[in-house]
Scaffold this active site. Structure first.
Site, PDB file in Angstrom:
ATOM      1  N   HIS A   1       4.950   8.894  16.015  1.00 41.40           N
ATOM      2  CA  HIS A   1       4.163   8.020  15.122  1.00 41.40           C
ATOM      3  C   HIS A   1       4.257   6.606  15.684  1.00 41.40           C
ATOM      4  CE1 HIS A   1       2.221   6.568  11.621  1.00 41.40           C
ATOM      5  NE2 HIS A   1       3.142   6.745  10.698  1.00 41.40           N
TER       6      HIS A   1
ATOM      7  N   HIS B   1      -4.374  12.815  18.904  1.00 40.96           N
ATOM      8  CA  HIS B   1      -4.265  12.369  17.518  1.00 40.96           C
ATOM      9  C   HIS B   1      -4.607  13.525  16.605  1.00 40.96           C
ATOM     10  CE1 HIS B   1      -4.715   9.889  13.932  1.00 40.96           C
ATOM     11  NE2 HIS B   1      -4.003   8.998  14.591  1.00 40.96           N
TER      12      HIS B   1
ATOM     13  N   ASP C   1      -1.687   3.510  20.455  1.00 39.43           N
ATOM     14  CA  ASP C   1      -0.397   3.209  21.076  1.00 39.43           C
ATOM     15  C   ASP C   1      -0.457   3.166  22.600  1.00 39.43           C
ATOM     16  OD1 ASP C   1       1.146   2.940  18.740  1.00 39.43           O
ATOM     17  OD2 ASP C   1       1.041   5.099  18.450  1.00 39.43           O
TER      18      ASP C   1
HETATM   19  N1  CMC Z   1      -0.179  15.400  25.583  1.00 31.52           N
HETATM   20  C1  CMC Z   1      -0.410  16.671  25.969  1.00 31.52           C
HETATM   21  N2  CMC Z   1      -0.876  17.642  25.173  1.00 31.52           N
HETATM   22  C2  CMC Z   1      -1.073  17.303  23.899  1.00 31.52           C
HETATM   23  C3  CMC Z   1      -0.847  16.001  23.421  1.00 31.52           C
HETATM   24  C4  CMC Z   1      -0.385  15.033  24.328  1.00 31.52           C
HETATM   25  N3  CMC Z   1      -0.167  13.784  23.934  1.00 31.52           N
HETATM   26  N4  CMC Z   1      -1.139  15.951  22.106  1.00 31.52           N
HETATM   27  C5  CMC Z   1      -1.530  17.179  21.766  1.00 31.52           C
HETATM   28  N5  CMC Z   1      -1.494  17.995  22.848  1.00 31.52           N
HETATM   29  C6  CMC Z   1      -1.879  19.397  22.892  1.00 31.52           C
HETATM   30  C7  CMC Z   1      -0.766  20.282  22.355  1.00 31.52           C
HETATM   31  O1  CMC Z   1       0.104  20.691  23.372  1.00 31.52           O
HETATM   32  C8  CMC Z   1      -1.569  21.421  21.766  1.00 31.52           C
HETATM   33  O2  CMC Z   1      -1.977  22.258  22.839  1.00 31.52           O
HETATM   34  P1  CMC Z   1      -2.104  23.858  22.639  1.00 31.52           P
HETATM   35  O3  CMC Z   1      -3.087  24.051  21.530  1.00 31.52           O
HETATM   36  O4  CMC Z   1      -2.606  24.319  23.963  1.00 31.52           O
HETATM   37  O5  CMC Z   1      -0.724  24.324  22.316  1.00 31.52           O
HETATM   38  C9  CMC Z   1      -2.830  20.741  21.214  1.00 31.52           C
HETATM   39  O6  CMC Z   1      -2.995  19.568  22.031  1.00 31.52           O
HETATM   40  C10 CMC Z   1      -2.731  20.340  19.765  1.00 31.52           C
HETATM   41  O7  CMC Z   1      -1.523  19.594  19.620  1.00 31.52           O
HETATM   42  P2  CMC Z   1      -0.748  19.451  18.264  1.00 31.52           P
HETATM   43  O8  CMC Z   1       0.656  19.053  18.563  1.00 31.52           O
HETATM   44  O9  CMC Z   1      -0.986  20.666  17.442  1.00 31.52           O
HETATM   45  O10 CMC Z   1      -1.534  18.260  17.609  1.00 31.52           O
HETATM   46  P3  CMC Z   1      -1.059  17.423  16.367  1.00 31.52           P
HETATM   47  O11 CMC Z   1      -2.267  17.031  15.631  1.00 31.52           O
HETATM   48  O12 CMC Z   1       0.005  18.137  15.620  1.00 31.52           O
HETATM   49  O13 CMC Z   1      -0.345  16.154  17.053  1.00 31.52           O
HETATM   50  C11 CMC Z   1       0.121  14.000  17.856  1.00 31.52           C
HETATM   51  C12 CMC Z   1      -0.851  14.870  17.032  1.00 31.52           C
HETATM   52  C13 CMC Z   1      -0.333  12.544  17.761  1.00 31.52           C
HETATM   53  C14 CMC Z   1       1.522  14.105  17.260  1.00 31.52           C
HETATM   54  C15 CMC Z   1       0.101  14.496  19.311  1.00 31.52           C
HETATM   55  O14 CMC Z   1      -1.191  14.368  19.862  1.00 31.52           O
HETATM   56  C16 CMC Z   1       1.134  13.792  20.183  1.00 31.52           C
HETATM   57  O15 CMC Z   1       2.289  14.213  20.219  1.00 31.52           O
HETATM   58  N6  CMC Z   1       0.729  12.687  20.907  1.00 31.52           N
HETATM   59  C17 CMC Z   1       1.681  11.891  21.640  1.00 31.52           C
HETATM   60  C18 CMC Z   1       2.388  10.930  20.731  1.00 31.52           C
HETATM   61  C19 CMC Z   1       1.493   9.809  20.298  1.00 31.52           C
HETATM   62  O16 CMC Z   1       0.796   9.195  21.103  1.00 31.52           O
HETATM   63  N7  CMC Z   1       1.527   9.489  18.982  1.00 31.52           N
HETATM   64  C20 CMC Z   1       0.778   8.372  18.419  1.00 31.52           C
HETATM   65  C21 CMC Z   1      -0.283   8.818  17.459  1.00 31.52           C
HETATM   66  S1  CMC Z   1      -1.427   7.495  17.061  1.00 31.52           S
HETATM   67  C22 CMC Z   1      -0.554   6.351  16.159  1.00 31.52           C
HETATM   68  C23 CMC Z   1      -0.061   6.833  14.864  1.00 31.52           C
HETATM   69  O17 CMC Z   1      -0.836   7.201  13.989  1.00 31.52           O
HETATM   70  O18 CMC Z   1       1.149   6.840  14.700  1.00 31.52           O
END
Ligand code: CMC
Length: 443
Positions: A269, A308, A364
């Site tokens: 986050h 996201h 971010d």
């Molecule tokens: N890098 C590589 N692969 C990713 C990433 C990433 N940053 N984010 C998602 N994926 C992939 C994930 O591996 C999954 O792949 P598969 O379906 O093949 O297993 C798919 O995309 C869906 O991922 P998820 O984890 O189910 O998605 P989510 O909605 O639960 O997670 C997130 C959202 C923001 C936590 C995630 O994208 C992430 O970890 N990003 C990196 C951390 C980050 O930049 N966070 C800041 C968010 S914006 C500011 C805020 O609101 O705080």
């Protein structure tokens, strides 16, 4: 049969049900409870870990269309607010629902400024933290401690009390954040200067040395203001959800805000900007980008600052920051990490993995590069996120308190543990080797 219903047939019993579809293509999860196999059956439940497809509230604050990359506060596009408004005006908009006229704006600004000072005991309290304490950890503890200074804040159903706590917290957050920073530097805390703007005063409390009056650089002051506008709210994100969930048991808003700061602390986050910078530093050179992307695609690690839950398109906040970075660098000098970031984004956005997963830069990805160029240590990045998000948290909290549909937040679970078993005496239990797996799974 009405059009705005969902017809469900339970194939276990052959029974048919009509579930109303409400505005926004929503069915009420509680309507599923009537679907039962027998009289004593609890009824059907929906299972939605991490709330990926469950609305927990109705809200009028922030609108996001993740597929189109649209973000609006109270209906106003984020691009217009970032260009024309300032953080305090946006905070008013978020908290009160409308842009202020001049008189209300001036009153609001004054009302925030008279709350920038903190009780001297808070200073003493902060002095108790270790010299190397993470400033976000200090902020978390100190926001919670405000609860002990304002017992009147318990009166959460009183409109005037809610307004007062909102002004207090928006006013004090920069002071607490700056004290935490000065503490890590071993520098004396600087008191607020209310002649300055909200962000100008923050810069003064952070960076003032021996000069009698700190003069913030207008470009950096404005850049910080834009960053604050972009971070002010983001509907039901992890920290807003924490604010609401804790608030639903009706403690004072400082206790709720401490929970929100804690949620924001995590690298998925508000901690993501720190994690993104660390990743860019680790890459070190554009020639190392393909190797990192290989690891990401093999699932070894995540590309921080990408992806996201809601945006499946370019995060509009990241677009504004990418453009703003150049203006900041004219004052601060270029942060060389921007070249790695831009090239990383270019390669990733052409790569099948990122295209098919709809992964784009989020806020971010670029915010940390700007904060670093402005001279902030990485540990301050999430703190700089928490300051402006306070207006969003307070608005989300107040909306929840006033919402007659809300109750204590209490999800259901699907119990998958052991069925009933009976206590055995210590001497007669299985040997540790047989129990090891089960025990290690539990922690
Ligand atoms: N890098 C590589 N692969 C990713 C990433 C990433 N940053 N984010 C998602 N994926 C992939 C994930 O591996 C999954 O792949 P598969 O379906 O093949 O297993 C798919 O995309 C869906 O991922 P998820 O984890 O189910 O998605 P989510 O909605 O639960 O997670 C997130 C959202 C923001 C936590 C995630 O994208 C992430 O970890 N990003 C990196 C951390 C980050 O930049 N966070 C800041 C968010 S914006 C500011 C805020 O609101 O705080």
């Amino acid at each position: 049969m009405a059009n705005n219903t969902l017809s469900v047939t339970d194939n276990r019993t052959g029974k048919k049900y009509e579930l109303p579809i409400e505005e926004g293509d929503v069915i009420r999860a509680a309507d599923l409870r009537q679907i039962k196999v027998g009289k004593d059956d609890f009824g059907l439940m929906s299972y939605d870990p991490a709330f990926t497809n469950t609305a927990s509230c109705r809200s009028r604050i922030t609108f996001i269309d993740g597929d189109k990359g649209i973000l609006r506060y109270r209906g106003y596009p984020i691009e217009e607010l970032a260009e024309k408004s300032n953080y305090l005006e946006v905070a008013y908009l978020i908290v009160k629902g409308e842009l202020p006229d001049r008189e209300h704006y001036e009153r609001w600004e004054n009302n925030i400024k008279i709350h920038t000072m903190v009780h001297e005991n808070i200073k003493k309290f902060m002095e108790g933290y270790r010299y190397d304490a993470h400033p976000m950890g200090m902020l978390l503890g100190t926001v919670g401690a405000l609860s002990t200074f304002y017992p009147d804040a318990n009166d959460i159903h009183d409109l005037e009390s809610r307004r007062l706590q909102t002004r207090r917290l928006i006013g004090k957050m920069p002071t607490l954040a700056a004290f935490a920073y000065r503490h890590t530097k071993g520098l004396p805390y600087v008191y607020p200067d209310n002649d300055l703007s909200y962000t100008g005063n923050l810069l003064s409390m952070l960076f003032k040395m021996t000069e009698l009056k700190y003069k913030p650089d207008p470009v950096l002051e404005r850049a910080l203001d834009v960053l604050f506008i972009l971070h002010a709210d983001h509907e039901q994100n992890c920290s807003a959800n924490a604010m609401r969930a804790v608030g639903s048991s009706q403690p004072d808003p400082y206790a709720c805000a401490a929970a929100a700061v804690a949620a924001l602390y995590g690298p998925l986050h508000g901690g993501a900007n720190e994690a993104a910078i660390r990743m860019l530093m680790e890459i070190g050179s554009v020639s190392n980008i393909p190797a990192l992307l290989r690891k990401v695609k093999e699932g070894e690690r995540r590309l921080m600052g990408f992806g996201h839950r809601v945006y499946k398109n370019y995060d509009p906040r990241a677009k504004i920051l990418k453009e703003m970075a150049a203006q900041v660098f004219e004052v601060t000098g270029r942060n060389p990490l921007i070249d790695i970031a831009i090239e990383l984004e270019r390669i990733a956005l052409q790569d099948e993995y990122f295209i098919s997963h709809k992964l784009y830069p989020n806020v971010d990805f670029y915010s940390g590069i700007i904060y670093q160029a402005m001279g902030f240590p990485m540990t301050m990045f999430p703190v700089l996120f928490a300051i402006p998000r306070t207006s969003g948290w307070m608005a989300q909290w107040a909306e929840m308190v006033r919402d007659s549909e809300q109750k204590i937040a209490r999800p259901r679970q699907i119990y998958v543990g052991e069925p009933i078993r009976h206590y055995s005496e210590l001497a007669s239990r299985p040997k540790p080797t047989q129990r090891e797996d089960a025990v290690s799974e539990a922690i």
